[in-house]
Each structure stands twice: as C-alpha cells, then as structure tokens.
Design an enzyme around this catalytic site. Structure first.
Site, short mmCIF file in Angstrom:
data_model
loop_
_atom_site.label_atom_id
_atom_site.label_comp_id
_atom_site.label_asym_id
_atom_site.label_seq_id
_atom_site.Cartn_x
_atom_site.Cartn_y
_atom_site.Cartn_z
N SER A 61 21.39 31.33 26.31
CA SER A 61 20.10 32.01 26.39
C SER A 61 19.11 31.42 25.40
CB SER A 61 20.25 33.50 26.09
OG SER A 61 18.97 34.12 26.08
N TYR A 73 22.82 40.74 21.04
CA TYR A 73 22.85 39.89 22.25
C TYR A 73 22.52 38.44 21.88
CZ TYR A 73 21.30 37.75 26.61
OH TYR A 73 21.13 36.89 27.67
P1 NAD Z 1 22.16 39.77 36.82
O1 NAD Z 1 22.21 41.14 36.25
O2 NAD Z 1 21.25 39.48 37.96
O3 NAD Z 1 23.63 39.32 37.25
C1 NAD Z 1 24.73 39.54 36.41
C2 NAD Z 1 26.02 39.40 37.21
O4 NAD Z 1 27.12 39.65 36.32
C3 NAD Z 1 26.15 40.41 38.33
O5 NAD Z 1 26.85 39.83 39.41
C4 NAD Z 1 26.98 41.51 37.69
O6 NAD Z 1 27.64 42.31 38.64
C5 NAD Z 1 27.94 40.69 36.85
N1 NAD Z 1 28.58 41.41 35.76
C6 NAD Z 1 28.00 42.30 34.90
N2 NAD Z 1 28.93 42.79 34.05
C7 NAD Z 1 30.10 42.19 34.35
C8 NAD Z 1 31.42 42.29 33.85
N3 NAD Z 1 31.72 43.12 32.85
N4 NAD Z 1 32.39 41.53 34.40
C9 NAD Z 1 32.12 40.70 35.44
N5 NAD Z 1 30.87 40.56 35.96
C10 NAD Z 1 29.89 41.31 35.43
O7 NAD Z 1 21.85 38.85 35.58
P2 NAD Z 1 21.25 37.38 35.35
O8 NAD Z 1 19.92 37.55 34.76
O9 NAD Z 1 21.46 36.50 36.53
O10 NAD Z 1 22.21 36.93 34.14
C11 NAD Z 1 23.21 35.98 34.24
C12 NAD Z 1 23.46 35.41 32.86
O11 NAD Z 1 22.25 34.83 32.35
C13 NAD Z 1 23.88 36.44 31.81
O12 NAD Z 1 24.87 35.86 30.99
C14 NAD Z 1 22.60 36.68 31.03
O13 NAD Z 1 22.87 37.13 29.72
C15 NAD Z 1 21.99 35.30 31.04
N6 NAD Z 1 20.55 35.19 30.79
C16 NAD Z 1 19.65 35.82 31.61
C17 NAD Z 1 18.28 35.61 31.39
C18 NAD Z 1 17.22 36.20 32.28
O14 NAD Z 1 16.03 36.11 31.92
N7 NAD Z 1 17.55 36.75 33.43
C19 NAD Z 1 17.86 34.82 30.31
C20 NAD Z 1 18.82 34.21 29.51
C21 NAD Z 1 20.16 34.40 29.77
#
Ligand code: NAD
Length: 257
Positions: free
Chosen positions: A149, A163
């Site tokens: 991130s 986080y």
């Molecule tokens: P999202 O919420 O759209 O998807 C998350 C996925 O992880 C979903 O399929 C959910 O069901 C699954 N999940 C949640 N808890 C879980 C668990 N305990 N065990 C197994 N699966 C689980 O999120 P996203 O934004 O696509 O995030 C994906 C990754 O990117 C994460 O690691 C998040 O921290 C990181 N991230 C997101 C952003 C952003 O702006 N969206 C920025 C930086 C990093």
C-alpha cells in the site's frame, strides 16, 4: 506478452472482489489456472463462473486467512486441486477500521495485524515448499506477490497507523525472504496501490472522495483493471525473471518512491 502464464497455477487470496478479482480475470484471460479465495462465499460462485467463461480452470477456496490454520488449509486444498502452486498472490487485506492511537486496544490491533500480516506471513510459509518444487521442476522462477500500500510509505491516514505499519511490515519482510529463498528461485515482489476504487473506500462521503481525487496528480481514483496487469508482470518469468524484492507503485502519481 503474458503468454508464459498459460497453465500456471495461481492462488490469489482475497479475490472475490476488488483488485484480487480483477487480477483473477486477467490471469484467466491468459490461460492460467486460478484459485479464488475469501473468508465468505459471497460473490464466489459468480467470480469462478466469470473465470470459467473465459476458458480458465478455476475454483473457490473458502478460508479466513486471519487464522493460521486456514492459511495452511487453503494452500493444501489448492495443491490437491491443481497438483502444485506456481504463483502465490497475497492480496487479502484491508483497513479493519480506524482507531486513534489512544483508542487502540488488543482486539483492534489483532484484527488489523491478522488481516494484513498473519495472512501474508502464514500463507507464504505454507506455500514455500510448493513454490520451491515448481521452480525446480520448471527451471524458471516461481513467484510470491503481495499487495502492499501507499500507506506503507507515507504512514496512512489518521486512525490507520496500524494498517500502514502492517503494510510496511509486508513490504519489508519481502526483502528478508529474497535473502532466504532466492537460492530456490522464488521471487518476491510487491504491488503497492494508491487509491483504487473498491469497497475499501465504502463509507467515504462524495466530498471526501473529491478531496482525495484532487490530491492525486491524475485527478481520480484508480480502477481495479489498472492494477491487475502489474500482478501479471511480476508473475511472468518472461517479463520479470530478473526482478525480485521490488515495490511497484500503481497510484496515478500520488506519491513518488
Ligand atoms: P476489497 O474489499 O474490494 O476486496 C478484498 C477481498 O479480500 C474480498 O474478496 C474479501 O472477501 C477478501 N477478504 C477480506 N477478508 C478476508 C479474510 N480474512 N480472508 C480471506 N479473504 C478476505 O478490497 P481491495 O481494495 O481490492 O483490497 C485488496 C488489497 O489491496 C488489500 O490488501 C488492501 O489492503 C490493499 N489496498 C487497497 C487500496 C485501495 O485503495 N483500494 C489501496 C492500497 C492497498
């Protein structure tokens, strides 16, 4: 460009939605065999059906990666189903809520750390023997890619310090794993998103979203399809066989390394 991904066995944690699902779709398009995972089965059948519609072999594996036993169970089930593992993508993660430092308690700490740190650590631990075997059999490299991130670099918003620290931990532990496992031809790279339009940002007001968008040089949130190719780049031996221990920022210019 990603033709060497055809037939590769790719496990993507947290892939029923968001960036994980977009990556799963793109791997499927290039002929990979894909394991979809979430802690809940919401959206799982649709996700797998979409991959199969692209001609890919795909299956869903329910496992809550906040628990070590589920990390072990996930890898074991994937290997039974696909006969091995070539690429692991540690994408499951999330904010886990916000808490000012003086409000942080053990429950909050454990939730954020288990979701972002334990999940990547333990899934990788159980994947290593299979990734080692994959590299030995193919003569190429196998790959671990974790979703980091922008917060790991800049500290995260107020209330998101744990986080941000958890993601910084993931960025850094990859550098350690490079030292331990390069002899086994396993590569470790990070895809580090900026602000991507997913459920991660649910609950933000339109006003706050506009303010965040204005702070990004490209003037908007990123789309999940704009992050997915970076996972494929790191997974492809042909594209990135000499790249390990690196962080690729996908953030519309929001922060420079
Ligand atoms: P999202 O919420 O759209 O998807 C998350 C996925 O992880 C979903 O399929 C959910 O069901 C699954 N999940 C949640 N808890 C879980 C668990 N305990 N065990 C197994 N699966 C689980 O999120 P996203 O934004 O696509 O995030 C994906 C990754 O990117 C994460 O690691 C998040 O921290 C990181 N991230 C997101 C952003 C952003 O702006 N969206 C920025 C930086 C990093």
């Amino acid at each position: 460009m990603f033709n060497d991904l055809k037939g590769k066995r790719v496990l993507i944690t947290g892939s029923t939605a968001g960036m994980g699902l977009a990556a799963a779709r793109l791997f499927a398009k290039y002929g990979a065999r894909v394991g979809v995972n979430s802690h809940i089965d919401t959206g799982a059948a649709e996700a797998v059906a979409a991959l199969q519609a692209l001609g890919a072999e795909a299956d869903f594996f329910q496992a809550n990666l906040m628990q070590t036993a589920d990390c072990e169970k996930l890898v074991a089930a994937f290997v039974v189903r696909f006969g091995g593992l070539d690429v692991l993508i540690n994408n499951a993660g999330g904010l886990g809520g916000r808490a000012a430092l003086e409000q942080v308690d053990d429950t909050f700490y454990d939730r954020v750390m288990n979701l972002n740190v334990r999940s990547a650590l333990m899934t990788t631990k159980y994947a290593i023997p299979h990734l080692r075997a994959s590299a030995a059999a193919s003569g190429e490299t196998s790959s671990v890619i974790s979703t980091g991130s922008i917060a790991a670099r800049e500290g995260g918003g107020v209330g998101a310090g744990i986080y941000a620290g958890a993601k910084a931990w993931v960025h850094d532990v990859h550098r350690n794993w490079v030292k331990e496992f390069t002899k086994d031809r396993i590569r470790f790279n990070i895809v580090s998103p900026g602000t991507i339009d997913t459920a991660f940002h649910d609950g933000k007001s339109d006003e706050l979203r506009a303010k965040i968008a204005a702070s990004i040089p490209m003037g908007r949130f990123g789309r999940i399809e704009e992050v997915a190719p970076t996972f494929l780049f790191f997974a492809s031996h042909a594209c990135s066989g000499y790249i390990t221990g690196q962080v690729m920022d996908v953030n519309g210019g929001q922060i420079a390394p």
